[in-house]
Design a protein around this motif. Structure first.
Motif, PDB file in Angstrom:
ATOM      1  N   ASP A 108       0.830  -1.210   0.000  1.00  0.00           N
ATOM      2  CA  ASP A 108       0.000   0.000   0.000  1.00  0.00           C
ATOM      3  C   ASP A 108       0.863   1.258   0.000  1.00  0.00           C
ATOM      4  N   VAL A 109       1.910   1.267   0.826  1.00  0.00           N
ATOM      5  CA  VAL A 109       2.785   2.442   0.921  1.00  0.00           C
ATOM      6  C   VAL A 109       3.493   2.699  -0.402  1.00  0.00           C
ATOM      7  N   PHE A 110       4.093   1.671  -0.969  1.00  0.00           N
ATOM      8  CA  PHE A 110       4.867   1.875  -2.191  1.00  0.00           C
ATOM      9  C   PHE A 110       3.977   2.095  -3.407  1.00  0.00           C
ATOM     10  N   SER A 111       2.795   1.515  -3.411  1.00  0.00           N
ATOM     11  CA  SER A 111       1.846   1.816  -4.491  1.00  0.00           C
ATOM     12  C   SER A 111       1.414   3.273  -4.411  1.00  0.00           C
ATOM     13  N   TYR A 112       1.197   3.758  -3.199  1.00  0.00           N
ATOM     14  CA  TYR A 112       0.842   5.159  -3.007  1.00  0.00           C
ATOM     15  C   TYR A 112       1.951   6.070  -3.551  1.00  0.00           C
ATOM     16  N   LEU A 113       3.203   5.727  -3.275  1.00  0.00           N
ATOM     17  CA  LEU A 113       4.326   6.535  -3.761  1.00  0.00           C
ATOM     18  C   LEU A 113       4.375   6.539  -5.283  1.00  0.00           C
ATOM     19  N   ALA A 114       4.175   5.372  -5.891  1.00  0.00           N
ATOM     20  CA  ALA A 114       4.213   5.282  -7.349  1.00  0.00           C
ATOM     21  C   ALA A 114       3.079   6.075  -7.982  1.00  0.00           C
ATOM     22  N   GLU A 115       1.891   5.962  -7.427  1.00  0.00           N
ATOM     23  CA  GLU A 115       0.732   6.651  -7.998  1.00  0.00           C
ATOM     24  C   GLU A 115       0.802   8.156  -7.776  1.00  0.00           C
ATOM     25  N   THR A 116       1.350   8.569  -6.638  1.00  0.00           N
ATOM     26  CA  THR A 116       1.438   9.996  -6.319  1.00  0.00           C
ATOM     27  C   THR A 116       2.486  10.708  -7.151  1.00  0.00           C
ATOM     28  N   THR A 117       3.589  10.028  -7.434  1.00  0.00           N
ATOM     29  CA  THR A 117       4.718  10.679  -8.108  1.00  0.00           C
ATOM     30  C   THR A 117       4.897  10.258  -9.558  1.00  0.00           C
ATOM     31  N   GLY A 118       4.396   9.095  -9.940  1.00  0.00           N
ATOM     32  CA  GLY A 118       4.633   8.588 -11.290  1.00  0.00           C
ATOM     33  C   GLY A 118       6.015   8.006 -11.464  1.00  0.00           C
ATOM     34  N   ALA A 119       6.800   7.916 -10.387  1.00  0.00           N
ATOM     35  CA  ALA A 119       8.163   7.390 -10.465  1.00  0.00           C
ATOM     36  C   ALA A 119       8.146   5.870 -10.569  1.00  0.00           C
ATOM     37  N   SER A 120       9.124   5.327 -11.269  1.00  0.00           N
ATOM     38  CA  SER A 120       9.235   3.877 -11.407  1.00  0.00           C
ATOM     39  C   SER A 120      10.218   3.285 -10.407  1.00  0.00           C
ATOM     40  N   ILE A 121      10.991   4.145  -9.733  1.00  0.00           N
ATOM     41  CA  ILE A 121      11.984   3.688  -8.758  1.00  0.00           C
ATOM     42  C   ILE A 121      11.826   4.494  -7.481  1.00  0.00           C
ATOM     43  N   VAL A 122      11.784   3.803  -6.340  1.00  0.00           N
ATOM     44  CA  VAL A 122      11.752   4.457  -5.038  1.00  0.00           C
ATOM     45  C   VAL A 122      13.087   4.231  -4.348  1.00  0.00           C
ATOM     46  N   VAL A 123      13.712   5.313  -3.872  1.00  0.00           N
ATOM     47  CA  VAL A 123      14.933   5.191  -3.086  1.00  0.00           C
ATOM     48  C   VAL A 123      14.543   5.173  -1.611  1.00  0.00           C
ATOM     49  N   ASP A 124      14.820   4.065  -0.967  1.00  0.00           N
ATOM     50  CA  ASP A 124      14.552   3.892   0.461  1.00  0.00           C
ATOM     51  C   ASP A 124      15.909   3.787   1.160  1.00  0.00           C
ATOM     52  N   SER A 125      16.266   4.802   1.943  1.00  0.00           N
ATOM     53  CA  SER A 125      17.580   4.815   2.594  1.00  0.00           C
ATOM     54  C   SER A 125      17.466   4.492   4.078  1.00  0.00           C
ATOM     55  N   SER A 126      16.635   3.509   4.410  1.00  0.00           N
ATOM     56  CA  SER A 126      16.437   3.112   5.810  1.00  0.00           C
ATOM     57  C   SER A 126      17.649   2.412   6.407  1.00  0.00           C
ATOM     58  N   LYS A 127      18.568   1.975   5.552  1.00  0.00           N
ATOM     59  CA  LYS A 127      19.800   1.298   5.937  1.00  0.00           C
ATOM     60  C   LYS A 127      19.516  -0.057   6.601  1.00  0.00           C
ATOM     61  N   SER A 128      20.473  -0.591   7.354  1.00  0.00           N
ATOM     62  CA  SER A 128      20.314  -1.964   7.843  1.00  0.00           C
ATOM     63  C   SER A 128      20.869  -2.117   9.252  1.00  0.00           C
ATOM     64  N   ALA A 129      20.500  -1.184  10.120  1.00  0.00           N
ATOM     65  CA  ALA A 129      20.943  -1.235  11.504  1.00  0.00           C
ATOM     66  C   ALA A 129      19.734  -1.236  12.430  1.00  0.00           C
ATOM     67  N   GLY A 130      19.897  -1.857  13.602  1.00  0.00           N
ATOM     68  CA  GLY A 130      18.901  -1.772  14.657  1.00  0.00           C
ATOM     69  C   GLY A 130      17.494  -2.143  14.230  1.00  0.00           C
ATOM     70  N   ASP A 131      16.591  -1.154  14.301  1.00  0.00           N
ATOM     71  CA  ASP A 131      15.178  -1.400  14.011  1.00  0.00           C
ATOM     72  C   ASP A 131      14.905  -1.706  12.551  1.00  0.00           C
ATOM     73  N   ALA A 132      15.860  -1.433  11.661  1.00  0.00           N
ATOM     74  CA  ALA A 132      15.642  -1.671  10.229  1.00  0.00           C
ATOM     75  C   ALA A 132      16.558  -2.764   9.672  1.00  0.00           C
ATOM     76  N   ALA A 133      17.169  -3.550  10.551  1.00  0.00           N
ATOM     77  CA  ALA A 133      18.154  -4.534  10.101  1.00  0.00           C
ATOM     78  C   ALA A 133      17.585  -5.531   9.089  1.00  0.00           C
ATOM     79  N   MET A 134      16.326  -5.929   9.262  1.00  0.00           N
ATOM     80  CA  MET A 134      15.725  -6.928   8.384  1.00  0.00           C
ATOM     81  C   MET A 134      14.942  -6.318   7.228  1.00  0.00           C
ATOM     82  N   ARG A 135      14.901  -5.010   7.121  1.00  0.00           N
ATOM     83  CA  ARG A 135      13.982  -4.384   6.169  1.00  0.00           C
ATOM     84  C   ARG A 135      14.276  -4.749   4.719  1.00  0.00           C
TER      85      ARG A 135
END
Length: 306
Positions: A108-135
């Motif tokens: 739902d989140v990424f579909s919203y981003l695609a529909e709102t912006t028309g972009a084909s690529i989303v840059v997610d810089s959440s990294k891979s530490a702590g609370d986002a290690a498994m993301r």
């Protein structure tokens, strides 16, 4: 949405700068550390990079009509993405209901981003530490996105110096108390995040879905680094390279989290020569020795000589 460019690694490695520059490409939308969107949505005082609260932000507020952005949702995301979820997630020991709830929320989140912006690529810089290690694993294996992992690394001595001398971003923004033993935390966090990214990427991502980039190369050889990144995700980045060469400022947009420079509304990539690299210069004798003992072995594996 066609793909996610996931910037993995540890903080203080330049992810906000790279995220913002790429987000100025017409086929790309930059959203920052979007893993913390729901947490920030429900936290008093946390703001979008544009300065507005998320409920008042012209970019993000429509998401509430698509998904339930509650504290319960934030807890659900953490149950899948935080470091302590590693074994249950990898062993497929979490419930089918939790996986489906996570998959539906992220789609739902990424579909919203695609529909709102028309972009084909989303840059997610959440990294891979702590609370986002498994993301980055969860977005690929549970949410079933086409995830390209860009492992952004920086000389561990420089990241340690930044953390020791400046403190955490949340503390600098007044949302948390300064942490004790910042040098120890920096080395431990930097080591775990980068080792984890290397291990998971090798086991679960094809070679054409993983690329490692040194932040130092971005600031000393920006054209070469951006060209390689563009080839990795399949876009022509000549326009971005031209803007960097001209010294342009890049609009930040509506990033979640990241370096506090995001609140400047625009970012300029500052060129540095290789001769200007002085990773030891801002560390005292104790921190220099501590890193040499506990961190330099991995630093060498990442391409940083003694």
């Amino acid at each position: 949405m066609n793909k996610i460019l996931y910037v993995a690694g540890w903080g203080r490695s330049g992810s906000t700068v790279l995220d913002v520059i790429l987000g100025n490409h017409p086929d790309v939308v930059s959203v920052g550390e979007v893993t913390y969107l729901v947490d920030d949505w429900n936290a008093s005082g946390r703001r979008c990079a544009c300065g507005a609260s998320y409920t008042d932000c012209s970019f993000w507020n429509g998401l509430a009509e698509v998904e339930s952005l509650t504290e319960e949702t934030a807890q659900m995301v953490r149950k899948v993405e935080r470091r302590s979820a590693t074994l249950p997630v990898l062993l497929d020991a979490i419930s089918a209901k939790l996986k489906e709830r996570y998959r539906r929320f992220q789609q739902d989140v990424f579909s919203y981003l695609a529909e709102t912006t028309g972009a084909s690529i989303v840059v997610d810089s959440s990294k891979s530490a702590g609370d986002a290690a498994m993301r980055f694993y969860a977005l690929s294996q549970i949410a079933e996105f086409d995830v390209h992992v860009l492992h952004l690394v920086r000389d561990g001595r420089s990241t340690m110096a930044s953390y020791v001398n400046k403190g955490s971003n949340w503390a600098l923004e007044g949302h948390a108390e300064p942490l004790l033993l910042p040098g120890v935390r920096a080395v431990g966090g930097w080591t775990l995040a980068n080792l984890w990214t290397l291990a998971v990427s090798k086991m679960y991502f094809r070679s054409d879905r993983y690329m490692r980039v040194q932040f130092e190369d971005l600031i000393t050889h920006p054209a070469r680094t951006l060209e390689a990144t563009g080839a990795f995700i399949g876009i022509d980045v000549d326009m971005l390279i031209d803007r960097v060469r001209c010294g342009d400022h890049f609009d930040v947009g509506h990033n979640v989290g990241g370096n506090r420079i995001r609140h400047n509304q625009s970012i300029q990539l500052r060129h540095k020569s290789g001769a200007e690299r002085q990773p030891w210069s801002n560390l005292n004798a104790f921190h220099s020795t501590f890193f040499a003992i506990f961190g330099q072995w991995l630093n060498s594996k990442l391409g940083y000589n003694w």
